[in-house]
Design a protein around this motif. Structure first.
Motif, PDB file in Angstrom:
ATOM      1  N   PRO A 183      -8.414 163.335  11.273  1.00  0.00           N
ATOM      2  CA  PRO A 183      -7.843 163.952  10.411  1.00  0.00           C
ATOM      3  C   PRO A 183      -7.702 162.050   9.245  1.00  0.00           C
ATOM      4  CG  PRO A 183      -6.560 164.500  12.067  1.00  0.00           C
ATOM      5  CD  PRO A 183      -8.046 163.566  12.938  1.00  0.00           C
ATOM      6  N   ASP A 184      -7.671 163.039   8.068  1.00  0.00           N
ATOM      7  CA  ASP A 184      -7.350 161.450   6.980  1.00  0.00           C
ATOM      8  C   ASP A 184      -6.238 160.277   7.699  1.00  0.00           C
ATOM      9  OD1 ASP A 184      -9.154 162.306   5.258  1.00  0.00           O
ATOM     10  OD2 ASP A 184      -8.610 164.122   3.900  1.00  0.00           O
ATOM     11  N   GLY A 185      -6.532 159.965   6.801  1.00  0.00           N
ATOM     12  CA  GLY A 185      -5.623 158.899   7.929  1.00  0.00           C
ATOM     13  C   GLY A 185      -4.891 158.385   9.285  1.00  0.00           C
ATOM     14  N   PHE A 186      -5.941 159.082   9.991  1.00  0.00           N
ATOM     15  CA  PHE A 186      -6.028 158.801  11.325  1.00  0.00           C
ATOM     16  C   PHE A 186      -6.396 157.292  11.657  1.00  0.00           C
ATOM     17  CE2 PHE A 186      -8.037 158.377  15.553  1.00  0.00           C
ATOM     18  CZ  PHE A 186      -7.063 158.891  16.608  1.00  0.00           C
ATOM     19  N   ARG A 187      -5.638 156.972  12.047  1.00  0.00           N
ATOM     20  CA  ARG A 187      -5.218 155.521  13.178  1.00  0.00           C
ATOM     21  C   ARG A 187      -4.722 156.140  14.749  1.00  0.00           C
ATOM     22  NH1 ARG A 187      -6.611 150.954  11.531  1.00  0.00           N
ATOM     23  NH2 ARG A 187      -5.577 148.786  12.589  1.00  0.00           N
ATOM     24  N   PRO A 188      -5.411 155.945  15.276  1.00  0.00           N
ATOM     25  CA  PRO A 188      -5.552 156.139  16.934  1.00  0.00           C
ATOM     26  C   PRO A 188      -3.598 154.514  16.968  1.00  0.00           C
ATOM     27  CG  PRO A 188      -7.466 154.947  16.849  1.00  0.00           C
ATOM     28  CD  PRO A 188      -7.176 155.152  15.657  1.00  0.00           C
ATOM     29  N   ASP A 189      -3.846 155.476  18.321  1.00  0.00           N
ATOM     30  CA  ASP A 189      -2.373 154.029  18.878  1.00  0.00           C
ATOM     31  C   ASP A 189      -2.764 153.388  19.443  1.00  0.00           C
ATOM     32  OD1 ASP A 189      -0.083 154.251  20.734  1.00  0.00           O
ATOM     33  OD2 ASP A 189       0.958 153.863  18.554  1.00  0.00           O
ATOM     34  N   GLU A 190      -2.259 152.159  19.749  1.00  0.00           N
ATOM     35  CA  GLU A 190      -3.343 151.314  21.142  1.00  0.00           C
ATOM     36  C   GLU A 190      -2.476 152.414  22.963  1.00  0.00           C
ATOM     37  OE1 GLU A 190      -2.244 147.379  20.941  1.00  0.00           O
ATOM     38  OE2 GLU A 190      -2.492 147.302  18.693  1.00  0.00           O
ATOM     39  N   SER A 191      -2.172 152.489  22.530  1.00  0.00           N
ATOM     40  CA  SER A 191      -1.681 153.795  24.014  1.00  0.00           C
ATOM     41  C   SER A 191      -2.369 154.324  24.813  1.00  0.00           C
ATOM     42  CB  SER A 191      -0.486 154.220  24.009  1.00  0.00           C
ATOM     43  OG  SER A 191      -0.419 155.107  23.274  1.00  0.00           O
ATOM     44  N   ILE A 192      -3.211 154.797  24.043  1.00  0.00           N
ATOM     45  CA  ILE A 192      -4.806 155.280  24.209  1.00  0.00           C
ATOM     46  C   ILE A 192      -5.340 154.476  24.948  1.00  0.00           C
ATOM     47  CG2 ILE A 192      -4.940 157.173  22.543  1.00  0.00           C
ATOM     48  CD1 ILE A 192      -6.919 156.154  21.779  1.00  0.00           C
ATOM     49  N   LEU A 193      -5.440 153.335  25.473  1.00  0.00           N
ATOM     50  CA  LEU A 193      -6.237 151.945  25.738  1.00  0.00           C
ATOM     51  C   LEU A 193      -5.860 152.577  27.267  1.00  0.00           C
ATOM     52  CD1 LEU A 193      -6.192 149.488  23.029  1.00  0.00           C
ATOM     53  CD2 LEU A 193      -8.381 150.902  23.363  1.00  0.00           C
ATOM     54  N   GLN A 194      -4.870 152.513  27.414  1.00  0.00           N
ATOM     55  CA  GLN A 194      -4.609 152.516  29.162  1.00  0.00           C
ATOM     56  C   GLN A 194      -4.795 153.518  29.779  1.00  0.00           C
ATOM     57  OE1 GLN A 194      -0.307 153.051  28.284  1.00  0.00           O
ATOM     58  NE2 GLN A 194      -0.206 151.065  26.777  1.00  0.00           N
ATOM     59  N   GLN A 195      -5.161 153.996  30.717  1.00  0.00           N
ATOM     60  CA  GLN A 195      -5.880 154.391  32.032  1.00  0.00           C
ATOM     61  C   GLN A 195      -4.909 155.267  32.061  1.00  0.00           C
ATOM     62  OE1 GLN A 195      -9.031 154.030  33.057  1.00  0.00           O
ATOM     63  NE2 GLN A 195      -9.154 156.045  33.792  1.00  0.00           N
ATOM     64  N   ARG A 196      -5.243 157.148  31.166  1.00  0.00           N
ATOM     65  CA  ARG A 196      -4.236 157.809  32.298  1.00  0.00           C
ATOM     66  C   ARG A 196      -3.938 158.617  33.231  1.00  0.00           C
ATOM     67  NH1 ARG A 196      -4.624 160.813  26.784  1.00  0.00           N
ATOM     68  NH2 ARG A 196      -6.602 160.707  27.003  1.00  0.00           N
ATOM     69  N   SER A 197      -2.913 159.789  33.541  1.00  0.00           N
ATOM     70  CA  SER A 197      -3.342 160.392  34.519  1.00  0.00           C
ATOM     71  C   SER A 197      -4.489 161.536  34.636  1.00  0.00           C
ATOM     72  CB  SER A 197      -1.637 160.739  35.587  1.00  0.00           C
ATOM     73  OG  SER A 197      -0.723 161.262  34.160  1.00  0.00           O
ATOM     74  N   VAL A 198      -4.488 161.893  35.426  1.00  0.00           N
ATOM     75  CA  VAL A 198      -4.875 163.730  35.433  1.00  0.00           C
ATOM     76  C   VAL A 198      -4.042 164.365  34.347  1.00  0.00           C
ATOM     77  CG1 VAL A 198      -5.963 165.297  36.184  1.00  0.00           C
ATOM     78  CG2 VAL A 198      -6.439 163.167  37.424  1.00  0.00           C
ATOM     79  N   PHE A 199      -2.993 164.419  34.874  1.00  0.00           N
ATOM     80  CA  PHE A 199      -2.137 164.872  34.267  1.00  0.00           C
ATOM     81  C   PHE A 199      -1.525 164.998  32.754  1.00  0.00           C
ATOM     82  CE2 PHE A 199       2.584 165.628  32.561  1.00  0.00           C
ATOM     83  CZ  PHE A 199       3.402 166.719  32.517  1.00  0.00           C
ATOM     84  N   GLU A 200      -1.657 163.791  32.697  1.00  0.00           N
ATOM     85  CA  GLU A 200      -1.287 163.217  31.227  1.00  0.00           C
ATOM     86  C   GLU A 200      -3.174 163.502  30.298  1.00  0.00           C
ATOM     87  OE1 GLU A 200       1.286 159.338  31.193  1.00  0.00           O
ATOM     88  OE2 GLU A 200      -0.814 159.289  31.877  1.00  0.00           O
ATOM     89  N   THR A 201      -3.670 163.541  30.519  1.00  0.00           N
ATOM     90  CA  THR A 201      -5.221 163.803  30.035  1.00  0.00           C
ATOM     91  C   THR A 201      -4.783 165.162  30.026  1.00  0.00           C
ATOM     92  OG1 THR A 201      -6.606 161.968  31.725  1.00  0.00           O
ATOM     93  CG2 THR A 201      -7.765 163.565  30.726  1.00  0.00           C
TER      94      THR A 201
END
Length: 146
Positions: free
Chosen positions: A72-90
């Motif tokens: 999306p235009d103006g997209f900027r990912p949050d740093e939280s995506i740098l954390q390993q996530r559980s299967v549920f979260e994924t």
């Protein structure tokens, strides 16, 4: 926002399904200014761990078609995506990527978990699969955790 978007962006920009890790890191850190180089390397590790990227012959390759992702235009990912996530979260994130409301997905997953007496991960995988979302790598990860 979605880790899939952040992973797909460098491949979309390059018009390629393969690139050296250094090019991936440069795109995310210097070209887009989304992350520091160390954070971009961490994204590689997290995305590889979640089955979104693979390393082949010294190059990174997405395990999904980047052309199916829109940045999306103006997209900027949050740093939280740098954390390993559980299967549920994924899996929940994959459902959201496919336009399912978060409240609807969580309620449906919780209902499946209660009705079938399975783990939250198994319920999430089943919920997504029933809606035509490819969650094979997440299903494999959930099975490994058992």
């Amino acid at each position: 926002m979605s880790i899939r978007i952040a992973v797909a962006a460098p491949f979309l920009a390059a018009g390629s399904r393969s690139m050296p890790e250094s090019s991936f890191v440069v795109d995310l850190s210097l070209d887009r200014d989304w992350f520091s180089p160390d954070q971009a390397k961490r994204l590689v590790d997290v995305a590889t761990g979640e089955g979104l990227l693979s390393r082949e012959d010294g190059d990174l390759r997405p395990t999904f078609d980047p052309e199916t992702v829109t940045v999306p235009d103006g997209f900027r990912p949050d740093e939280s995506i740098l954390q390993q996530r559980s299967v549920f979260e994924t899996v929940l994130d994959r459902c959201l990527d496919h336009g399912i409301e978060k409240q609807t997905a969580v309620a449906g997953i919780n209902k499946l978990q209660a009705d079938l007496a399975v783990t939250i991960e198994a319920a999430a995988v089943l919920f997504a699969h029933k809606r035509g979302i490819d969650v094979q790598s997440e299903a494999d990860a959930a099975l490994e955790e058992l």
